[in-house]
Design a protein around this motif. Structure first.
Motif, PDB file in Angstrom:
ATOM      1  N   GLY A   8      26.059  24.959  -4.448  1.00 41.37           N
ATOM      2  CA  GLY A   8      27.189  24.120  -4.071  1.00 41.37           C
ATOM      3  C   GLY A   8      28.023  23.815  -5.303  1.00 41.37           C
ATOM      4  N   PRO A   9      29.037  22.984  -5.146  1.00 45.01           N
ATOM      5  CA  PRO A   9      29.840  22.573  -6.306  1.00 45.01           C
ATOM      6  C   PRO A   9      29.022  21.709  -7.263  1.00 45.01           C
ATOM      7  CG  PRO A   9      31.002  22.154  -4.235  1.00 45.01           C
ATOM      8  CD  PRO A   9      29.581  22.461  -3.886  1.00 45.01           C
ATOM      9  N   ASN A  10      29.526  21.537  -8.462  1.00 47.54           N
ATOM     10  CA  ASN A  10      28.827  20.782  -9.502  1.00 47.54           C
ATOM     11  C   ASN A  10      28.415  19.387  -9.035  1.00 47.54           C
ATOM     12  OD1 ASN A  10      28.314  21.121 -12.623  1.00 47.54           O
ATOM     13  ND2 ASN A  10      29.043  19.027 -12.357  1.00 47.54           N
ATOM     14  N   PHE A  11      29.284  18.736  -8.231  1.00 53.06           N
ATOM     15  CA  PHE A  11      28.991  17.351  -7.823  1.00 53.06           C
ATOM     16  C   PHE A  11      27.700  17.264  -7.019  1.00 53.06           C
ATOM     17  CE2 PHE A  11      31.147  18.523  -3.837  1.00 53.06           C
ATOM     18  CZ  PHE A  11      30.382  17.848  -2.892  1.00 53.06           C
ATOM     19  N   ALA A  12      27.327  18.365  -6.305  1.00 48.83           N
ATOM     20  CA  ALA A  12      26.111  18.342  -5.485  1.00 48.83           C
ATOM     21  C   ALA A  12      24.876  18.181  -6.374  1.00 48.83           C
ATOM     22  CB  ALA A  12      26.016  19.626  -4.666  1.00 48.83           C
ATOM     23  N   TYR A  13      24.883  18.855  -7.511  1.00 47.59           N
ATOM     24  CA  TYR A  13      23.765  18.744  -8.442  1.00 47.59           C
ATOM     25  C   TYR A  13      23.715  17.339  -9.054  1.00 47.59           C
ATOM     26  CZ  TYR A  13      23.431  23.804  -7.915  1.00 47.59           C
ATOM     27  OH  TYR A  13      23.280  25.068  -7.383  1.00 47.59           O
ATOM     28  N   GLU A  14      24.903  16.768  -9.312  1.00 49.93           N
ATOM     29  CA  GLU A  14      24.955  15.397  -9.832  1.00 49.93           C
ATOM     30  C   GLU A  14      24.401  14.394  -8.810  1.00 49.93           C
ATOM     31  OE1 GLU A  14      25.638  13.947 -12.632  1.00 49.93           O
ATOM     32  OE2 GLU A  14      26.332  15.673 -13.794  1.00 49.93           O
ATOM     33  N   LEU A  15      24.737  14.602  -7.529  1.00 48.71           N
ATOM     34  CA  LEU A  15      24.219  13.705  -6.498  1.00 48.71           C
ATOM     35  C   LEU A  15      22.701  13.762  -6.432  1.00 48.71           C
ATOM     36  CD1 LEU A  15      26.613  13.983  -3.397  1.00 48.71           C
ATOM     37  CD2 LEU A  15      26.197  11.985  -4.823  1.00 48.71           C
ATOM     38  N   CYS A  16      22.152  14.961  -6.548  1.00 49.54           N
ATOM     39  CA  CYS A  16      20.688  15.101  -6.535  1.00 49.54           C
ATOM     40  C   CYS A  16      20.063  14.353  -7.713  1.00 49.54           C
ATOM     41  CB  CYS A  16      20.297  16.573  -6.588  1.00 49.54           C
ATOM     42  SG  CYS A  16      20.651  17.466  -5.059  1.00 49.54           S
ATOM     43  N   LEU A  17      20.703  14.427  -8.864  1.00 50.52           N
ATOM     44  CA  LEU A  17      20.186  13.737 -10.047  1.00 50.52           C
ATOM     45  C   LEU A  17      20.147  12.220  -9.833  1.00 50.52           C
ATOM     46  CD1 LEU A  17      21.942  15.855 -12.806  1.00 50.52           C
ATOM     47  CD2 LEU A  17      19.476  15.532 -12.566  1.00 50.52           C
ATOM     48  N   LYS A  18      21.151  11.700  -9.123  1.00 48.40           N
ATOM     49  CA  LYS A  18      21.196  10.251  -8.866  1.00 48.40           C
ATOM     50  C   LYS A  18      20.056   9.792  -7.968  1.00 48.40           C
ATOM     51  CE  LYS A  18      25.001   8.084  -7.925  1.00 48.40           C
ATOM     52  NZ  LYS A  18      26.305   7.748  -7.315  1.00 48.40           N
ATOM     53  N   HIS A  19      19.512  10.715  -7.167  1.00 48.52           N
ATOM     54  CA  HIS A  19      18.466  10.350  -6.203  1.00 48.52           C
ATOM     55  C   HIS A  19      17.100  10.910  -6.596  1.00 48.52           C
ATOM     56  CE1 HIS A  19      22.148   9.603  -3.931  1.00 48.52           C
ATOM     57  NE2 HIS A  19      21.441   8.823  -3.155  1.00 48.52           N
ATOM     58  N   ALA A  20      16.960  11.308  -7.855  1.00 46.20           N
ATOM     59  CA  ALA A  20      15.715  11.952  -8.300  1.00 46.20           C
ATOM     60  C   ALA A  20      14.661  10.915  -8.671  1.00 46.20           C
ATOM     61  CB  ALA A  20      16.005  12.865  -9.479  1.00 46.20           C
TER      62      ALA A  20
END
Length: 574
Positions: free
Chosen positions: A271-283
């Motif tokens: 997905g776009p970069n923001f998708a990976y950032e969202l996952c990091l916020k919920h890790a």
């Protein structure tokens, strides 16, 4: 000879009719309700829809597809291809008062495409009936709920007369710098780009067999090129299996994406970069304990700037769950080239170019430029001076131009824009090129994307890329959300053009607003030698973005000038 994806679907349905083509997670959760459709069922459903269209003499006309997330969209899209009808994927009306902005876009698309029929889900068609008084554009357009077309209609399907040059569908661009335009993607373009995706991402027969044909997990919107050409249509091209779920379910709980990858163990997902950032916020530690990402071979990242910091943090965080740095796969593409233009090499970590020693981020690892890989086979990428129409030497920044069979036919009913964008010529090079409007450079044959030509900020004769200023702003204070900053220039009167920074911050940061703004000013002043006219901090999720997550800087600039930004600490604009 294979002429279209319809031929490949027929082949797969004949050779392995019971193999699952698509699995849909109804709630986004792996342990809840799932819906599946086999290749045999998919061929039957798509032919039934195709026969319905053919019987009404719609071959060659345009069909607007308005579906909620789910499997019926796929059957309808393939049904259009099987009928020789031009599919036009759209976003169904939804939300409060049917979402005014979404309605306006839908009206424009229906009018621009000159759609003769609307295919949709039951709820969507019902909603359109209620909206008819507000949408005179719907008068005279047939609307049909495709679920109501019986399977036995497939018996009257006739194979369409398709050529490589026949238009398969109109992909309306997401419009990060302009009004949406319908890109005419032909059956030949589609097959060529599926070949490129397959080669670049290592989707070989051996890989498919090794993964038990489980090749994709995707939450990406199917009406957008990345979600459609990649996970949905490459699955049909390969005869593989894809697990799909709703973008909304991903945004509500990003861990659902990782859980699905852990459960179904696909070769490719992204997905776009923001998708990976969202996952990091919920890790959370609990999430990491329950994940196994070791089989994830290609974690593609595209459609918006790929951040070195995101790649680093994702690898560091999810390495504990078996994620490998070699899986990271930055890539570049656009609707005008069907989708994919460049991509990395499978099992090879991304190429990072350290920030220029004399530049604003010298030595900062997280400011490294991220390579987007090499062109797919049969595609040519050159960096051009758009004014002189000359090729630039390696390492110099210019406009990215693309040539090859994946480049689309042009813009629907827009001869002028087609000529300007799709018919460029280069001194010393044969053939025509697509002008992408993107800026970048080549290094050792690999593409590095630096920004958009139309977003370029020119102050005192010097070029500044908004992405560079945005990165400086985001690195200045942890409250700024990665990938959620927009920079643009406004007329400062006697002082000339001056930059403005609009950045999303968490509501709890409102007490620090003045300090954050000062740090942003200081960071941009120090790194770029620029005096920032204004720093505006806004609520999360309010900076305009395209459907693929690209910042819409022009729309943000217009909202700034109109005074309609959702500034933190102020009442929301009406």
């Amino acid at each position: 000879m294979v002429r279209s994806l319809v031929d490949l679907l027929t082949e797969h349905a004949s050779h392995h009719p019971d193999r699952t083509a698509y699995r849909y997670l109804v709630t986004g959760d792996c342990d809840a309700e799932t819906q599946e459709i086999s290749y045999g069922q998919l061929a039957c459903r798509s032919r039934a829809i195709a026969a319905w269209l053919q019987e009404r003499g719609l071959a060659g006309s345009r069909a607007m597809l308005l579906y909620p997330p789910g499997l019926e969209f796929v059957s309808a899209f393939l049904g259009c291809l099987a009928a020789g009808v031009v599919a036009v994927p759209g976003v169904p009306p939804q939300g409060r008062s049917q979402n005014h902005r979404g309605l306006m876009r839908m009206k424009r698309l229906i009018a621009d495409a000159d759609a003769k029929v609307i295919l949709g889900g039951r709820e969507v068609v019902g909603a359109l009936r209620a909206l008819a008084e507000h949408l005179p554009e719907l008068d005279g357009i047939t609307r049909v709920t495709t679920e109501d077309i019986p399977d036995d209609a497939a018996g009257s399907w006739r194979e369409p007369d398709l050529t490589a040059d026949s238009v398969a569908f109109l992909q309306y661009t997401s419009g990060s710098t302009s009004a949406p335009r319908g890109v005419m993607v032909t059956h030949g373009n589609l097959l060529d780009n599926e070949r490129v995706v397959t080669e670049r991402m290592g989707h070989t027969p051996d890989a498919s067999a090794e993964y038990g044909h489980e090749m994709f997990v995707s939450w990406l919107p199917v009406y957008h090129d990345m979600g459609l050409i990649g996970p949905v249509l490459n699955t049909v091209y390969l005869g593989a299996t894809a697990t799909l779920f709703s973008p909304l379910h991903f945004l509500q709980q990003p861990q659902r994406w990782l859980n699905a990858i852990s459960r179904y163990r696909p070769h490719t997902s992204g997905g776009p970069n923001f998708a990976y950032e969202l996952c990091l916020k919920h890790a959370t530690p609990d999430l990491l304990d329950g994940l196994d990402l070791s089989s994830w071979k290609v974690a593609f990242n595209g459609a918006e700037p790929v951040r070195a910091a995101t790649l680093r943090r994702f690898t560091e965080t999810f390495g504990a769950a078996g994620f490998r740095r070699e899986a990271l796969y930055p890539c570049y593409g656009l609707a005008e080239a069907t989708l994919m233009v460049t991509g990395g090499s499978v099992d090879t970590p991304p190429t990072l170019l350290e920030a220029d020693g004399s530049g604003p981020h010298a030595g900062a690892a997280d400011a490294a430029a991220v390579g987007c890989g090499r062109p797919g086979p049969g595609l040519t990428v050159v960096i051009a001076d758009p004014e002189r129409q000359e090729e630039l030497p390696e390492g110099e920044v210019g406009e990215i131009w693309v040539g090859g069979a994946s480049v689309a036919k042009g813009y629907w009913r827009n001869a002028l824009a087609t000529r300007e964008t799709f018919r460029a010529t280069l001194t010393g090079r044969e053939g025509r090129f697509l002008r992408t409007g993107d800026l970048g450079f080549l290094r050792d044959g690999e593409l590095f994307v630096t920004g958009r030509l139309k977003d370029l900020i020119v102050i005192d004769g010097r070029n500044h890329y908004p992405q560079d200023l945005e990165l400086s702003a985001e690195m200045s204070h942890p409250a700024l959300r990665p990938g959620c900053t927009a920079t643009f220039a406004v007329d400062g009167g006697v002082e000339g053009e001056q930059p403005v920074v609009v950045a999303e911050v968490a509501p709890e940061a409102v007490g620090e607003a003045e300090k954050i703004a000062d740090q942003v000013r200081s960071a941009i002043g120090e790194a770029h030698g620029l005096s920032v006219r204004d720093v505006v901090l806004v609520r999360p999720g309010t900076i305009p973005k395209t459907s693929s997550g690209k910042i819409q800087r022009r729309a943000t600039r217009a909202a700034y000038l109109d005074g309609t930004l959702s500034v933190i600490g102020e009442p929301a604009p009406r």
